[in-house]
Design a protein around this motif. Structure first.
Motif, PDB file in Angstrom:
ATOM      1  N   MET A   1       4.438   9.902  -5.593  1.00 60.21           N
ATOM      2  CA  MET A   1       4.146   8.595  -6.161  1.00 60.21           C
ATOM      3  C   MET A   1       5.069   8.314  -7.344  1.00 60.21           C
ATOM      4  O   MET A   1       4.998   7.268  -7.929  1.00 60.21           O
ATOM      5  N   ARG A   2       5.952   9.222  -7.610  1.00 58.00           N
ATOM      6  CA  ARG A   2       6.859   9.057  -8.743  1.00 58.00           C
ATOM      7  C   ARG A   2       7.797   7.874  -8.571  1.00 58.00           C
ATOM      8  O   ARG A   2       8.289   7.330  -9.549  1.00 58.00           O
ATOM      9  N   HIS A   3       8.038   7.490  -7.331  1.00 51.30           N
ATOM     10  CA  HIS A   3       8.941   6.374  -7.076  1.00 51.30           C
ATOM     11  C   HIS A   3       8.281   5.024  -7.346  1.00 51.30           C
ATOM     12  O   HIS A   3       8.933   3.998  -7.300  1.00 51.30           O
ATOM     13  N   LEU A   4       6.992   5.040  -7.661  1.00 52.72           N
ATOM     14  CA  LEU A   4       6.267   3.815  -7.978  1.00 52.72           C
ATOM     15  C   LEU A   4       5.980   3.763  -9.473  1.00 52.72           C
ATOM     16  O   LEU A   4       5.433   4.708 -10.035  1.00 52.72           O
ATOM     17  N   SER A   5       6.335   2.641 -10.075  1.00 58.03           N
ATOM     18  CA  SER A   5       6.055   2.471 -11.504  1.00 58.03           C
ATOM     19  C   SER A   5       4.571   2.182 -11.703  1.00 58.03           C
ATOM     20  O   SER A   5       3.838   1.906 -10.741  1.00 58.03           O
ATOM     21  N   THR A   6       4.142   2.226 -12.938  1.00 59.32           N
ATOM     22  CA  THR A   6       2.757   1.887 -13.262  1.00 59.32           C
ATOM     23  C   THR A   6       2.453   0.462 -12.810  1.00 59.32           C
ATOM     24  O   THR A   6       1.381   0.197 -12.253  1.00 59.32           O
ATOM     25  N   THR A   7       3.402  -0.431 -13.009  1.00 56.98           N
ATOM     26  CA  THR A   7       3.231  -1.829 -12.572  1.00 56.98           C
ATOM     27  C   THR A   7       3.112  -1.903 -11.064  1.00 56.98           C
ATOM     28  O   THR A   7       2.265  -2.636 -10.536  1.00 56.98           O
ATOM     29  N   ASP A  84      -6.021   9.372  -6.315  1.00 61.13           N
ATOM     30  CA  ASP A  84      -5.796  10.806  -6.508  1.00 61.13           C
ATOM     31  C   ASP A  84      -4.324  11.223  -6.498  1.00 61.13           C
ATOM     32  O   ASP A  84      -4.013  12.408  -6.497  1.00 61.13           O
ATOM     33  N   GLY A  85      -3.422  10.244  -6.485  1.00 64.41           N
ATOM     34  CA  GLY A  85      -2.001  10.551  -6.613  1.00 64.41           C
ATOM     35  C   GLY A  85      -1.263  10.865  -5.326  1.00 64.41           C
ATOM     36  O   GLY A  85      -0.110  11.257  -5.357  1.00 64.41           O
ATOM     37  N   ARG A  86      -1.915  10.701  -4.181  1.00 63.78           N
ATOM     38  CA  ARG A  86      -1.257  10.976  -2.907  1.00 63.78           C
ATOM     39  C   ARG A  86      -0.654   9.729  -2.275  1.00 63.78           C
ATOM     40  O   ARG A  86       0.003   9.798  -1.239  1.00 63.78           O
ATOM     41  N   TYR A  87      -0.858   8.581  -2.891  1.00 62.65           N
ATOM     42  CA  TYR A  87      -0.401   7.311  -2.322  1.00 62.65           C
ATOM     43  C   TYR A  87       1.122   7.256  -2.280  1.00 62.65           C
ATOM     44  O   TYR A  87       1.800   7.680  -3.218  1.00 62.65           O
ATOM     45  N   GLY A  88       1.646   6.742  -1.171  1.00 67.76           N
ATOM     46  CA  GLY A  88       3.087   6.566  -1.051  1.00 67.76           C
ATOM     47  C   GLY A  88       3.828   7.792  -0.564  1.00 67.76           C
ATOM     48  O   GLY A  88       5.052   7.818  -0.564  1.00 67.76           O
ATOM     49  N   ILE A  89       3.081   8.802  -0.117  1.00 67.74           N
ATOM     50  CA  ILE A  89       3.677  10.025   0.411  1.00 67.74           C
ATOM     51  C   ILE A  89       3.360  10.080   1.909  1.00 67.74           C
ATOM     52  O   ILE A  89       2.206   9.978   2.315  1.00 67.74           O
ATOM     53  N   GLU A  96       8.688  10.411   0.319  1.00 66.75           N
ATOM     54  CA  GLU A  96       8.156   9.201  -0.311  1.00 66.75           C
ATOM     55  C   GLU A  96       8.326   8.021   0.639  1.00 66.75           C
ATOM     56  O   GLU A  96       9.387   7.837   1.237  1.00 66.75           O
ATOM     57  N   ILE A  97       7.267   7.256   0.778  1.00 66.00           N
ATOM     58  CA  ILE A  97       7.330   6.039   1.584  1.00 66.00           C
ATOM     59  C   ILE A  97       8.025   4.991   0.724  1.00 66.00           C
ATOM     60  O   ILE A  97       7.633   4.790  -0.433  1.00 66.00           O
ATOM     61  N   PRO A  98       9.059   4.345   1.251  1.00 63.76           N
ATOM     62  CA  PRO A  98       9.792   3.366   0.439  1.00 63.76           C
ATOM     63  C   PRO A  98       8.882   2.290  -0.154  1.00 63.76           C
ATOM     64  O   PRO A  98       7.941   1.813   0.484  1.00 63.76           O
TER      65      PRO A  98
END
Length: 124
Positions: A1-7, A84-89, A96-98
């Motif tokens: 999920m690191r590729h996603l900003s807080t926004t 839980d932080g698994r989103y976007g994987i 990472e899912i684009p």
């Protein structure tokens, strides 16, 4: 999920919540119509064609409800992954899912390559 900003995460959360509200509204709107389907022996069917059409309409209605329930489950799972932080994987390869795919399909569980492979497996 690191590729996603807080926004990004906040925006996607809002998008998922909006989708959830829409599906819940669809389900609420469809519920009263379930009572419009006559109980066995209570209907006035004029012909076999009328009976077949009434049965077809009931089948379509039930299929629509099942689809809405499936969509709601997908949304709930996406919200849980976001929490839980698994989103976007990608669930298949772990990549990472684009970001663009997530904004287009916020319930996505696979990257584009893995999704294409999964769809190819289902076709065969």
């Amino acid at each position: 999920m690191r590729h996603l900003s807080t926004t990004d995460r906040h925006t996607l959360h809002q998008q998922l919540e909006q989708l959830k509200r829409q599906v819940l509204e669809e389900l609420r709107a469809s519920a009263p119509s379930a009572y419009l389907v006559p109980a066995e022996g209570e209907h006035e069917v004029k012909s076999h064609a009328d009976e077949a059409e009434a049965e077809r309409a009931a089948d379509v209605h039930m299929a629509e409800i099942e689809i809405a329930h499936t969509r709601l489950e997908e949304i709930e799972r996406a919200l849980a992954r976001l929490a839980d932080g698994r989103y976007g994987i990608c669930e298949d390869c772990g990549a990472e899912i684009p970001r663009t795919r997530l904004f287009a399909q916020p319930t996505a569980i696979r990257c584009t390559a893995c999704q294409a492979a999964a769809e190819a497996r289902h076709r065969h």
